[in-house]
Design an enzyme around this catalytic site. Structure first.
Site, PDB file in Angstrom:
ATOM      1  N   GLU A  30      43.846  15.169 -15.767  1.00  0.00           N
ATOM      2  CA  GLU A  30      42.845  15.416 -14.734  1.00  0.00           C
ATOM      3  C   GLU A  30      43.467  15.935 -13.446  1.00  0.00           C
ATOM      4  O   GLU A  30      42.766  16.173 -12.465  1.00  0.00           O
ATOM      5  CB  GLU A  30      42.057  14.130 -14.453  1.00  0.00           C
ATOM      6  CG  GLU A  30      41.195  13.683 -15.632  1.00  0.00           C
ATOM      7  CD  GLU A  30      40.383  12.432 -15.326  1.00  0.00           C
ATOM      8  OE1 GLU A  30      40.591  11.834 -14.253  1.00  0.00           O
ATOM      9  OE2 GLU A  30      39.531  12.069 -16.151  1.00  0.00           O
ATOM     10  N   HIS A  51      -8.958  -3.274 -10.921  1.00  0.00           N
ATOM     11  CA  HIS A  51      -7.940  -3.192  -9.870  1.00  0.00           C
ATOM     12  C   HIS A  51      -8.278  -2.088  -8.873  1.00  0.00           C
ATOM     13  O   HIS A  51      -8.323  -2.316  -7.673  1.00  0.00           O
ATOM     14  CB  HIS A  51      -6.561  -2.928 -10.474  1.00  0.00           C
ATOM     15  CG  HIS A  51      -5.852  -4.153 -10.928  1.00  0.00           C
ATOM     16  ND1 HIS A  51      -5.384  -5.107 -10.049  1.00  0.00           N
ATOM     17  CD2 HIS A  51      -5.519  -4.595 -12.161  1.00  0.00           C
ATOM     18  CE1 HIS A  51      -4.795  -6.075 -10.719  1.00  0.00           C
ATOM     19  NE2 HIS A  51      -4.863  -5.789 -12.007  1.00  0.00           N
ATOM     20  N   ASN A  81       0.826  -1.200   0.000  1.00  0.00           N
ATOM     21  CA  ASN A  81       0.000   0.000   0.000  1.00  0.00           C
ATOM     22  C   ASN A  81       0.868   1.261   0.000  1.00  0.00           C
ATOM     23  O   ASN A  81       2.086   1.201  -0.176  1.00  0.00           O
ATOM     24  CB  ASN A  81      -0.966  -0.014   1.189  1.00  0.00           C
ATOM     25  CG  ASN A  81      -0.245  -0.029   2.527  1.00  0.00           C
ATOM     26  OD1 ASN A  81       0.943   0.290   2.630  1.00  0.00           O
ATOM     27  ND2 ASN A  81      -0.964  -0.406   3.575  1.00  0.00           N
ATOM     28  N   GLU A 100       2.089  -0.263 -19.287  1.00  0.00           N
ATOM     29  CA  GLU A 100       2.488  -1.446 -18.511  1.00  0.00           C
ATOM     30  C   GLU A 100       2.166  -2.714 -19.302  1.00  0.00           C
ATOM     31  O   GLU A 100       3.016  -3.575 -19.509  1.00  0.00           O
ATOM     32  CB  GLU A 100       1.738  -1.448 -17.178  1.00  0.00           C
ATOM     33  CG  GLU A 100       2.026  -2.658 -16.302  1.00  0.00           C
ATOM     34  CD  GLU A 100       1.158  -2.708 -15.068  1.00  0.00           C
ATOM     35  OE1 GLU A 100       1.517  -3.434 -14.119  1.00  0.00           O
ATOM     36  OE2 GLU A 100       0.098  -2.038 -15.038  1.00  0.00           O
ATOM     37  N   HIS A 101       0.922  -2.839 -19.752  1.00  0.00           N
ATOM     38  CA  HIS A 101       0.480  -3.979 -20.571  1.00  0.00           C
ATOM     39  C   HIS A 101       0.019  -3.452 -21.921  1.00  0.00           C
ATOM     40  O   HIS A 101      -0.773  -2.506 -21.985  1.00  0.00           O
ATOM     41  CB  HIS A 101      -0.698  -4.708 -19.922  1.00  0.00           C
ATOM     42  CG  HIS A 101      -0.464  -5.146 -18.515  1.00  0.00           C
ATOM     43  ND1 HIS A 101      -0.912  -4.423 -17.424  1.00  0.00           N
ATOM     44  CD2 HIS A 101       0.171  -6.226 -18.006  1.00  0.00           C
ATOM     45  CE1 HIS A 101      -0.578  -5.048 -16.305  1.00  0.00           C
ATOM     46  NE2 HIS A 101       0.097  -6.132 -16.627  1.00  0.00           N
ATOM     47  N   GLN A 138      -8.175  -4.559 -16.164  1.00  0.00           N
ATOM     48  CA  GLN A 138      -7.323  -3.610 -15.453  1.00  0.00           C
ATOM     49  C   GLN A 138      -8.145  -2.627 -14.642  1.00  0.00           C
ATOM     50  O   GLN A 138      -7.771  -2.255 -13.529  1.00  0.00           O
ATOM     51  CB  GLN A 138      -6.433  -2.854 -16.442  1.00  0.00           C
ATOM     52  CG  GLN A 138      -5.395  -3.724 -17.109  1.00  0.00           C
ATOM     53  CD  GLN A 138      -4.569  -4.499 -16.104  1.00  0.00           C
ATOM     54  OE1 GLN A 138      -3.844  -3.929 -15.311  1.00  0.00           O
ATOM     55  NE2 GLN A 138      -4.689  -5.815 -16.122  1.00  0.00           N
ATOM     56  N   HIS A 168      47.571   8.742  -9.536  1.00  0.00           N
ATOM     57  CA  HIS A 168      47.049   7.796 -10.515  1.00  0.00           C
ATOM     58  C   HIS A 168      48.086   7.558 -11.621  1.00  0.00           C
ATOM     59  O   HIS A 168      48.356   6.413 -12.012  1.00  0.00           O
ATOM     60  CB  HIS A 168      45.766   8.337 -11.148  1.00  0.00           C
ATOM     61  CG  HIS A 168      44.534   8.155 -10.332  1.00  0.00           C
ATOM     62  ND1 HIS A 168      44.330   8.799  -9.147  1.00  0.00           N
ATOM     63  CD2 HIS A 168      43.424   7.387 -10.546  1.00  0.00           C
ATOM     64  CE1 HIS A 168      43.153   8.457  -8.660  1.00  0.00           C
ATOM     65  NE2 HIS A 168      42.585   7.597  -9.491  1.00  0.00           N
ATOM     66  N   ASP A 209      -0.794 -12.219 -16.076  1.00  0.00           N
ATOM     67  CA  ASP A 209      -0.824 -11.947 -14.635  1.00  0.00           C
ATOM     68  C   ASP A 209      -0.554 -13.199 -13.818  1.00  0.00           C
ATOM     69  O   ASP A 209       0.000 -13.107 -12.719  1.00  0.00           O
ATOM     70  CB  ASP A 209      -2.182 -11.376 -14.231  1.00  0.00           C
ATOM     71  CG  ASP A 209      -2.223  -9.860 -14.319  1.00  0.00           C
ATOM     72  OD1 ASP A 209      -1.165  -9.250 -14.542  1.00  0.00           O
ATOM     73  OD2 ASP A 209      -3.318  -9.294 -14.160  1.00  0.00           O
TER      74      ASP A 209
END
Length: 434
Positions: free
Chosen positions: A418, A265, A217, A330-331, A262, A423, A364
């Site tokens: 640099e 939902h 949630n 999404e789908h 969908q 280095h 799904d």
């Protein structure tokens, strides 16, 4: 009043209308943000004691020790063994298909050796420990367990810890059975932001994980957002979405029901149909009106379609594909004759369903590919959950003596450019003439 809005791609306002249709403001309630911040702080500071308190407060479950919140393997197996035969068979069939699909995603380590003996490559290793959040109580989401746990197991995750709330002690047997079937290592009857905090930070009883996956949630989503960086997360998912491209060759009732799948939902879910056939859009709208009263969740579907749904008339199927790429759903169902013809035109979608018999609902539950998908246009840059989300890659660099003579001057020159002279010296020390 129409049950669902109608749009046309050739109107001057179409671009604006489409953007307004897709707009979803995921503004968090300040009370949720504050509550999650406090809960996570308490879990981090007080561990098991805070976990016990919050579980009692929010779920009505009282225990003396956090270890009592663990649901043992015997109970998980009992849940599986006592399922009705049809449910167990369906669960096992779905698990087999999901596992088989994800086995194809397993990454492999590789190396190659250059002429001077330098070896370069990549080592792929699984995460050590993953937390899986599963909604609990009256809500039953065994498919969520399968879709999250099985890819992790295929990837080789050493320990998978599942958390699921049990309001008033109510344990969902389907969820527990799915955990047993998926090989989940430990299950705790905890939920909410406090469960996310326990997984992220650890307590005296629960070891911290490396990544947290699974739906929840608004409190769970906010908690995952806050712990990201301490641990990895799968995604912050928005409302569910379906987009259908149809040429009119499928029964209108099939497409209407796919839109319902969908919309049921929740009221924020989004269902959109694109078609170059105006008569077909009329037929689908008529089917919606006819079928809607037969749906147990008709009120939710009605509000979802009225607020966020649309039937859109486009010029042709190529334009439908371009609109679909902008929406990045999404789908995506391509309900046309020879649907594979249009697959190469699609650049952005979480999951693509080809043909009249490939209903989104099969994806799904049991088709095999993962149903954890990017929402809210994030399919433009992200992918479905998969084995790769539970693996990481390490670069392998083994430079030969000869290779160091070639690479050293290159590295030293760039390092000096640099201003990083240590280095440069580190590379130059290995040169034979230094």
């Amino acid at each position: 009043m129409s049950v669902i809005r109608r749009l046309q791609s050739d109107t001057a306002s179409f671009s604006t209308d489409l953007r307004q249709l897709l707009a979803f403001e995921a503004t968090q309630d300040a009370s949720i943000e504050n509550a999650c911040r406090d809960i996570l702080h308490q879990i981090r500071q007080r561990g098991d004691a805070a976990l016990i308190e919050y579980t009692h407060r929010f779920d009505g479950v009282q225990v003396q020790h956090a270890a009592d919140l663990e649901i043992g393997h015997d109970e998980l197996q009992h849940a599986l063994d006592t399922l009705p035969a049809d449910q167990r068979a369906a669960l096992e069939a779905a698990a087999q298909r999901i596992r088989q699909y994800h086995e194809h995603q397993r990454g492999k380590s590789w190396t190659y050796t250059e002429d001077d003996g330098t070896t370069l490559g990549q080592q792929v290793t699984p995460l050590d420990r993953v937390g899986l959040y599963v909604p609990g109580g009256k809500a039953a989401y065994p498919s969520s367990v399968l879709m999250n746990a099985l890819p992790a197991k295929v990837a080789g995750v050493r320990e998978l810890i599942m958390v699921t709330p049990t309001p008033k002690g109510e344990r969902n047997q389907l969820v527990l059975a799915a955990a047993a079937l998926s090989g989940v290592d430990k299950v705790y009857s905890i939920g909410g932001a406090q469960a996310v905090g326990a997984l992220a930070y650890g307590t005296e009883t629960i070891q911290p994980v490396d990544k947290i996956v699974g739906p929840g949630n608004a409190y769970v989503a906010e908690a995952k957002r806050r712990v990201f960086g301490t641990v990895g997360i799968d995604m912050i998912a928005g409302p569910s979405e379906i987009l259908i491209i149809a040429d009119g060759s499928a029964p209108a009732e099939w497409v209407a029901m796919d839109l319902f799948s969908q919309a049921e939902h929740d009221e924020l879910a989004q269902s959109i149909l694109l078609s170059p056939n105006a008569d077909y859009l009329d037929a689908v709208e008529n089917a919606i009106v006819e079928l809607l009263p037969t749906m147990p969740r008709a009120d939710i579907i009605r509000k979802s379609l009225a607020d966020r749904g649309a039937l859109i008339l486009v010029k042709d199927l190529p334009e439908a594909c371009e609109v679909a790429n902008f929406i990045a759903p999404e789908h995506l169902e391509i309900s046309t004759v020879n649907p594979e013809t249009w697959l190469e035109h699609i650049r952005h979608a979480g999951a693509i369903f080809l043909g009249h018999y490939s209903s989104e609902s099969l994806g799904d539950y049991c088709a095999g590919p993962n149903h954890v998908l990017p929402t809210s246009r994030t399919a433009r840059f992200s992918s479905p959950l998969g084995v790769y989300d539970f693996q990481k890659r390490s670069s392998i660099i083994q430079v030969s003596q000869s290779g160091a003579q070639t690479l050293g001057p290159i590295a030293a020159t760039l390092a000096k450019g640099e201003g990083l002279y240590a280095h440069a010296a580190s590379a130059e020390y290995r040169l034979q003439n230094s």
